[in-house]
Scaffold this active site. Structure first.
Site: not given
Length: 413
Positions: A312, A323, A337
């Site tokens: 989460s 990224d 999730k």
């Protein structure tokens, strides 16, 4: 743009009803208090739920069927609401009766009394799956691991329980016991674990200054939960480690089941001076984003530890750092999730958790049920609290070696 369109849709439905009926509608019958609560839940889901098909069911007919049910008392009402929500086939969209709602609110900032398990529910056959045990909890002390299956609680099969019913059965008075049937995988024979409930203090940050064999000073930060104190405590820990000469940082997100979305975003901003942190996708498929801005708290090298219990908000943070090229991820693939819930207060003191959006990492990866792949894969091994971040912890050692090399390069440049 959204509000006018929404009103127009409702207007069209009303006009169609008048034409088909052929006669003008009479005055609506007043709803009882129990029916009003059902209608209140229905309206929130109708307005906010991420899937505008509502799992391919006619949500208007669902409302009418629920209101036609006999509602003698509040327990009947809760049962009908839960049945209505079950049609969405989404274990994260759920009703939280007052006591459970208060417990959930407490878990983001205070203390819990129970066994200390963060859980999810498998779609098939419906067992509970451990996201992660809370650090220092009875569950962790008993060796319960991320991805373990909880098959029964005090003899009651978890396939017969909702997430909140299961959580309620594991909570209880300090010093009392609960027995769980645990399996490490679908094919492993279950074992019974007897746990004594205790008060669990939710301290989200553990910090220490480590020295590598090459003499590099590394700030080790373990974040166990994204609660209301996480941003402040982590920032304080980074400042303290920097004042003690930390040349790089190792952020340990293993077994961190998430928590407050905003806390995850603010922690990303501690490390990122600019860049997208996360994209959210609503029911219309419209993208929104949260961005980093301003001065990061440090530009020192960073390695992040993740595993199967990283879920989460932890995955939002890990994905943002990966990224954007701010950190290298080490460990095993995360939980997966990729859904965001909002909490809504209901008029009787209960709460409603509703999945309102999906999220994507800055590189537009949808990680729901897939997880985030680390840059360097290192298998998870069973650890106790005393062996985490020691020579017995191969993921930690791999991260430390990588960070040691990075700090050497950073120092040279």
């Amino acid at each position: 743009m959204i509000k006018p369109l929404f009103r127009f849709s409702i207007l069209c439905l009303c006009l169609v009803g008048l034409v088909i009926g052929g006669v003008s509608a009479g005055p609506a019958l007043a709803l009882t208090a129990e029916q009003s609560l059902v209608a209140e839940v229905w309206r929130i889901v109708n307005r906010a739920y991420v899937d505008e098909t509502f799992n391919h069911q006619n949500w208007w007919f669902t409302r009418q069927r629920a209101l036609d049910r006999p509602l003698r008392d509040r327990e009947d009402t809760y049962r009908v609401i839960q049945e209505m929500l079950s049609g969405l086939n989404d274990p994260y969209t759920r009703l939280l009766p007052p006591s459970q709602y208060r417990s959930l609110q407490t878990s983001t900032s205070g203390e819990l009394t129970g066994v200390g398990l963060q859980i999810s529910k498998d779609e098939q056959p419906g067992w509970l799956r451990v996201i992660a045990p809370i650090e220092g909890s009875p569950a962790e002390d008993a060796g319960v691991q991320p991805q373990d299956l909880v098959l029964a609680i005090d003899g009651v099969a978890t396939t017969e329980l909702t997430l909140d019913e299961a959580a309620a059965r594991m909570r209880g008075k300090q010093g009392t016991t609960v027995t769980l049937d645990i399996s490490h995988s679908d094919n492993d024979p279950p074992r019974q674990v007897s746990l004594t409930r205790d008060v669990i203090t939710l301290n989200p940050v553990v910090a220490a200054l480590k020295t590598t064999t090459e003499g590099q000073r590394v700030g080790y930060l373990r974040l166990s939960q994204f609660n209301g104190n996480a941003v402040e405590k982590l920032a304080e820990a980074i400042d303290d480690l920097a004042s003690r000469g930390a040349q790089g940082y190792l952020l340990d997100l293993r077994n961190n089941p998430g928590g407050l979305l905003q806390a995850g975003i603010e922690i990303a901003r501690l490390w990122l001076p600019k860049g997208t942190i996360v994209y959210t996708v609503n029911r219309q498929g419209i993208l929104d984003s949260f961005e980093a801005f301003g001065q990061a708290i440090t530009a020192a090298p960073l390695v992040v530890l993740v595993n199967e219990g990283t879920a989460s908000a932890s995955e939002i943070l890990a994905g943002a750092l990966q990224d954007n090229g701010r950190a290298t991820l080490v460990g095993s693939t995360t939980f997966g999730k990729g859904l965001i819930q909002s909490l809504f207060d209901l008029s009787d003191g209960s709460g409603l958790a509703v999945t309102v959006a999906k999220y994507e990492t800055p590189a537009h990866h949808d990680i729901n049920k897939l997880g985030i792949q680390p840059d360097r894969l290192v298998a998870t091994v069973p650890l106790t609290r005393d062996t985490v971040a020691t020579d017995a912890d191969p993921q930690y050692q791999a991260a430390l070696d990588l960070l040691s090399q990075a700090t050497v390069v950073a120092s040279a440049s």
